[in-house]
Design a protein around this motif. Structure first.
Motif, mmCIF file in Angstrom:
data_model
loop_
_atom_site.group_PDB
_atom_site.id
_atom_site.type_symbol
_atom_site.label_atom_id
_atom_site.label_comp_id
_atom_site.label_asym_id
_atom_site.label_seq_id
_atom_site.Cartn_x
_atom_site.Cartn_y
_atom_site.Cartn_z
ATOM 1 N N ILE A 39 12.280 -13.352 10.388
ATOM 2 C CA ILE A 39 12.649 -11.968 9.791
ATOM 3 C C ILE A 39 12.585 -11.803 8.451
ATOM 4 N N GLY A 40 13.052 -13.119 7.684
ATOM 5 C CA GLY A 40 13.179 -13.194 6.339
ATOM 6 C C GLY A 40 11.374 -13.136 5.598
ATOM 7 N N VAL A 41 10.862 -13.976 6.069
ATOM 8 C CA VAL A 41 9.472 -14.028 5.841
ATOM 9 C C VAL A 41 8.758 -12.644 5.974
ATOM 10 N N HIS A 42 8.988 -12.134 7.182
ATOM 11 C CA HIS A 42 8.408 -10.768 7.551
ATOM 12 C C HIS A 42 8.863 -9.562 6.294
ATOM 13 N N ASN A 43 10.109 -9.653 6.252
ATOM 14 C CA ASN A 43 10.612 -8.610 5.270
ATOM 15 C C ASN A 43 9.948 -8.705 3.730
ATOM 16 N N GLU A 44 9.832 -10.036 3.396
ATOM 17 C CA GLU A 44 9.476 -10.352 2.022
ATOM 18 C C GLU A 44 7.823 -9.947 1.990
ATOM 19 N N ALA A 45 7.046 -10.021 3.010
ATOM 20 C CA ALA A 45 5.776 -9.526 3.151
ATOM 21 C C ALA A 45 5.677 -8.098 2.892
ATOM 22 N N VAL A 46 6.406 -7.132 3.687
ATOM 23 C CA VAL A 46 6.584 -5.997 3.765
ATOM 24 C C VAL A 46 6.610 -5.479 2.051
ATOM 25 N N LEU A 47 7.937 -6.141 1.595
ATOM 26 C CA LEU A 47 8.102 -5.668 0.114
ATOM 27 C C LEU A 47 7.008 -6.105 -0.729
ATOM 28 N N ILE A 48 6.407 -7.080 -0.543
ATOM 29 C CA ILE A 48 5.202 -7.126 -1.323
ATOM 30 C C ILE A 48 3.773 -6.177 -0.918
ATOM 31 N N ILE A 49 3.798 -5.874 0.141
ATOM 32 C CA ILE A 49 2.801 -4.901 0.490
ATOM 33 C C ILE A 49 3.087 -3.555 -0.325
ATOM 34 N N LYS A 50 4.424 -3.354 -0.163
ATOM 35 C CA LYS A 50 4.870 -1.924 -0.896
ATOM 36 C C LYS A 50 4.718 -2.019 -2.526
ATOM 37 N N LYS A 51 4.801 -3.298 -3.041
ATOM 38 C CA LYS A 51 4.712 -3.229 -4.441
ATOM 39 C C LYS A 51 3.256 -3.437 -4.695
ATOM 40 N N LEU A 52 2.211 -3.716 -3.804
ATOM 41 C CA LEU A 52 0.925 -3.689 -4.050
ATOM 42 C C LEU A 52 0.593 -2.290 -4.081
ATOM 43 N N VAL A 53 1.173 -1.531 -3.112
ATOM 44 C CA VAL A 53 0.792 -0.163 -3.045
ATOM 45 C C VAL A 53 1.001 0.731 -4.280
ATOM 46 N N ARG A 54 2.490 0.215 -4.750
ATOM 47 C CA ARG A 54 2.619 0.857 -6.333
ATOM 48 C C ARG A 54 1.761 0.438 -7.215
ATOM 49 N N GLU A 55 1.368 -0.689 -7.374
ATOM 50 C CA GLU A 55 0.462 -1.270 -8.383
ATOM 51 C C GLU A 55 -0.922 -0.331 -8.167
ATOM 52 N N LEU A 56 -1.374 -0.320 -7.035
ATOM 53 C CA LEU A 56 -2.537 0.450 -6.731
ATOM 54 C C LEU A 56 -2.568 1.812 -7.182
ATOM 55 N N TYR A 57 -1.412 2.572 -7.086
ATOM 56 C CA TYR A 57 -0.962 3.772 -7.412
ATOM 57 C C TYR A 57 -1.118 3.892 -9.229
ATOM 58 N N ALA A 58 -0.421 2.902 -9.943
ATOM 59 C CA ALA A 58 -0.702 2.791 -11.172
ATOM 60 C C ALA A 58 -1.871 2.520 -11.664
ATOM 61 N N ILE A 59 -2.714 1.679 -11.001
ATOM 62 C CA ILE A 59 -3.973 1.638 -11.285
ATOM 63 C C ILE A 59 -5.080 2.822 -11.325
ATOM 64 N N ALA A 60 -4.737 3.662 -10.244
ATOM 65 C CA ALA A 60 -5.294 4.792 -10.141
ATOM 66 C C ALA A 60 -4.831 5.697 -11.132
ATOM 67 N N THR A 61 -3.542 5.731 -11.683
ATOM 68 C CA THR A 61 -3.234 6.566 -12.669
ATOM 69 C C THR A 61 -3.845 6.071 -14.011
ATOM 70 N N GLU A 62 -3.920 4.716 -14.488
ATOM 71 C CA GLU A 62 -4.509 4.446 -15.637
ATOM 72 C C GLU A 62 -5.955 4.866 -15.445
ATOM 73 N N LEU A 63 -6.816 4.882 -14.345
ATOM 74 C CA LEU A 63 -8.112 5.102 -14.250
ATOM 75 C C LEU A 63 -8.542 6.677 -14.320
ATOM 76 N N GLU A 64 -7.628 7.632 -14.262
ATOM 77 C CA GLU A 64 -7.737 8.845 -14.328
ATOM 78 C C GLU A 64 -8.609 9.318 -15.388
ATOM 79 N N PRO A 65 -8.288 9.164 -16.721
ATOM 80 C CA PRO A 65 -9.142 9.499 -17.661
ATOM 81 C C PRO A 65 -10.715 9.038 -17.524
#
Length: 461
Positions: free
Chosen positions: A407-433
């Motif tokens: 469960i610890g490994v699983h939960n850490e992986a889920v947190l990493i995926i969430k972090k990646l999604v937020r990073e992807l959103y930040a990339i999209a924001t930077e790409l907007e112009p």
């Protein structure tokens, strides 16, 4: 392609400032009152009005296909919007005592619509078009540009009138150090029958650069309803190619000083786009049509290449082979692949869309580069972020961790995926112009927690 580059740079700057909640006015247009335009219209057996409409239509079609967010497209043939501003400015130059009539005997390049002195020529030819200028003897009106040499020079030296980059600043200062000469500001109506008549002298037409340069203020209502002029002049930045630096950094400020108007705050001077190391030329067969690239690769791919692979300060090279290589490496295998990898994990292992927080603001380096007009370096920074997230996936392998019974490994992986999604959103924001359509698509995928139905950028083999 060069015109597309200038306009995309303007669009990126306009969108960047709008994202910062600044009020922006983005002006573009076409210069039509020229002898070359008239000659071409006659050769094509078209009326001037039809030919002007065809030219403007081509530009507007290109802008639409490239998602250019301009506020106004000015045409210098517009008698209602443009001509009153030119006449008003001309009269201001007359009031200042800076217009006089004299005989002109000199050299004229029909392609540049410009007069040259012997010292300007290279092997007796126009330095831009490599053709011998015509010898012309005419009685024209002249502008006392020489009167403003030192004042223009001082304003450029102290950056009150800022020329970017420094190499172009030094170039124009070197030119000014030789002293400016008075220049012809009209041509006989019998030679140039189309254009704006000189006030009180219908036998003369206002010459192209006095006419064309004034579009920057006539479009804002100078000489008429001037609310936009009061709000947006002096302009923050003109964006031009290096081949018209002298007109914008010598003649234009001289006109404004004579009329008692403030100078632009800055001029961004970009290089030329070559193809295979050579200037694009029909003779060499290396002309690349932006419409063809848009149709094959999409508008954001063209915007990407021009923004990242071409320096705003130097000449840049573009070939179909280079474009395809960059597209596959950085869009199909780079950004597009990252979006697919992250959203595949998100849709499979996250029960709902990730909450987007302030952590997803643009990187400060990206903002700083854009403020310094270093557009390609801003894009490099975004792609560094893409690379870091690719590396995070490779090192942490969250796609494996979420399948763990620990469960610890699983939960850490889920947190990493969430972090990646937020990073992807930040990339999209930077790409907007830079890539507004792609930015919007990525944000919508994140909002709906969905996989893209098809790759954002399909590889071209």
């Amino acid at each position: 392609m060069g015109h597309a580059y200038t306009t995309i740079v303007c669009d990126i700057l306009a969108r960047t400032n709008r994202l910062q909640n600044k009020e922006v006015y983005f002006l573009t247009g076409s210069d039509e009152n020229t002898a070359t335009i008239i000659k071409t219209a006659l050769e094509k057996n078209q009326t001037l009005e039809d030919y002007f409409a065809e030219i403007a239509g081509r530009f507007k079609d290109l802008y639409e296909k490239l998602d250019v967010s301009y506020d106004q497209f000015i045409q210098t043939s517009d008698k209602k919007r443009h001509w009153p501003g030119v006449i008003t400015l001309w009269n201001k130059l007359v009031e200042a005592g800076d217009i006089y009539k004299s005989k002109y005997n000199g050299l004229y390049c029909t392609r540049c619509e410009a007069f040259y002195t012997e010292k300007d020529l290279v092997d007796g030819k126009c330095p831009l078009h490599l053709m011998e200028p015509q010898k012309i003897e005419e009685e024209n009106y002249f502008f006392k540009l020489s009167k403003y040499t030192e004042e223009i020079k001082n304003k450029i030296e102290n950056d009150e009138f800022k020329i970017i980059p420094i190499s172009r600043k030094n170039e124009i200062l070197s030119f000014l150090s030789e002293g400016l000469e008075d220049i012809s500001f009209s041509r006989p109506s019998k030679v140039v029958p189309h254009g704006i008549p000189v006030p009180n002298d219908p036998d003369q037409k206002i010459y192209v650069w006095c006419d064309a340069l004034t579009n920057y203020i006539s479009a804002l209502g100078y000489g008429g309803e001037d609310e936009l002029f009061k709000k947006f002049w002096p302009v923050n930045v003109h964006v031009i190619g290096k081949d018209i630096l002298r007109f914008h950094a010598a003649i234009w400020p001289g006109m404004l000083l004579s009329a008692g108007l403030p100078l632009p705050k800055s001029i961004l001077v970009h290089g030329l786009i070559t193809s295979g190391g050579h200037k694009m030329s029909k003779t060499l067969g290396n002309v690349i049509d932006p419409f063809l690239l848009i149709n094959e690769y999409g508008k954001d791919a063209v915007r990407y290449y021009l923004a990242r692979e071409i320096s705003p300060f130097d000449d840049g090279d573009l070939t179909v082979e280079k474009f395809k290589e960059s597209y596959n490496a950085n869009l199909a295998n780079g950004l597009g692949n990252l979006v697919s990898r992250i959203m595949k994990m998100a849709t499979a292992h996250l029960p709902s869309p990730v909450e987007i927080t302030l952590e997803t603001q643009p990187d400060t380096d990206v903002v700083a580069y854009l403020e310094a007009f270093e557009i390609n370096r801003a894009m490099d920074r975004v792609w560094e972020r893409i690379g870091h997230n690719d590396a995070l996936i490779a090192i942490k392998e969250p796609f494996r961790g979420v399948k763990s019974e620990d469960i610890g490994v699983h939960n850490e992986a889920v947190l990493i995926i969430k972090k990646l999604v937020r990073e992807l959103y930040a990339i999209a924001t930077e790409l907007e112009p830079f890539m507004p359509e792609t930015s919007a698509k990525i944000k919508e995928l994140i909002k709906q927690n969905k996989m893209p139905a098809k790759p954002l950028f399909a590889r071209k083999d």
